[in-house]
Design a protein around this motif. Structure first.
Motif, PDB file in Angstrom:
ATOM      1  N   ALA A  13       0.851  -1.184   0.000  1.00 58.95           N
ATOM      2  CA  ALA A  13       0.000   0.000   0.000  1.00 58.95           C
ATOM      3  C   ALA A  13       0.889   1.236   0.000  1.00 58.95           C
ATOM      4  O   ALA A  13       1.846   1.323   0.760  1.00 58.95           O
ATOM      5  N   LEU A  14       0.538   2.166  -0.879  1.00 61.68           N
ATOM      6  CA  LEU A  14       1.270   3.426  -0.984  1.00 61.68           C
ATOM      7  C   LEU A  14       0.374   4.576  -0.556  1.00 61.68           C
ATOM      8  O   LEU A  14      -0.841   4.514  -0.687  1.00 61.68           O
ATOM      9  N   SER A  15       0.997   5.634  -0.096  1.00 64.80           N
ATOM     10  CA  SER A  15       0.275   6.854   0.248  1.00 64.80           C
ATOM     11  C   SER A  15       1.088   8.041  -0.256  1.00 64.80           C
ATOM     12  O   SER A  15       2.314   8.005  -0.241  1.00 64.80           O
ATOM     13  N   TYR A  16       0.356   9.058  -0.694  1.00 62.97           N
ATOM     14  CA  TYR A  16       1.042  10.276  -1.117  1.00 62.97           C
ATOM     15  C   TYR A  16       0.277  11.477  -0.596  1.00 62.97           C
ATOM     16  O   TYR A  16      -0.879  11.694  -0.945  1.00 62.97           O
ATOM     17  N   LYS A  17       0.922  12.208   0.266  1.00 65.72           N
ATOM     18  CA  LYS A  17       0.358  13.433   0.825  1.00 65.72           C
ATOM     19  C   LYS A  17       1.381  14.536   0.577  1.00 65.72           C
ATOM     20  O   LYS A  17       2.321  14.706   1.347  1.00 65.72           O
TER      21      LYS A  17
END
Length: 103
Positions: A13-17
């Motif tokens: 799982a990736l996240s980009y903020k």
């Protein structure tokens, strides 16, 4: 006699903020039951899933909370573009459904 090869499921799982960090980062990863749990959470929260074995192999080398290296920006940006398109389509369908119900 055929031999079935059991392939153990993997998920990352990736996240980009952008306001929080410069690059997308790995927020969860696992194999087997952990992968199943990651995929179940994605489904539960209506998060699109993209299957890409090559990218999975590369991202699997990263640790949790590690930002993706610049060499993977192009590949990961394609994943986020895909997710954006799916989200837009979902919102459009949802909006059209609500509009139709009012008529």
């Amino acid at each position: 006699m055929t031999e079935e090869k059991h392939i153990r499921k993997e998920a990352i799982a990736l996240s980009y903020k952008p306001q929080a960090f410069d690059a997308p980062k790995v927020i969860a990863k696992g194999k087997g039951q952990i992968a199943e749990n990651i995929l179940a959470k994605a489904q539960e929260h209506h998060i699109p899933v993209q299957e890409d074995p090559s990218l999975l192999e590369l991202l699997g080398q990263l640790e949790i909370d590690e930002a993706i290296p610049t060499e993977l920006y192009a590949a990961v940006s394609e994943v986020f573009a895909y997710i954006y398109q799916v989200d837009r389509r979902h919102e459009l369908i949802k909006s059209n459904t609500k509009h139709s119900e009012k008529l």
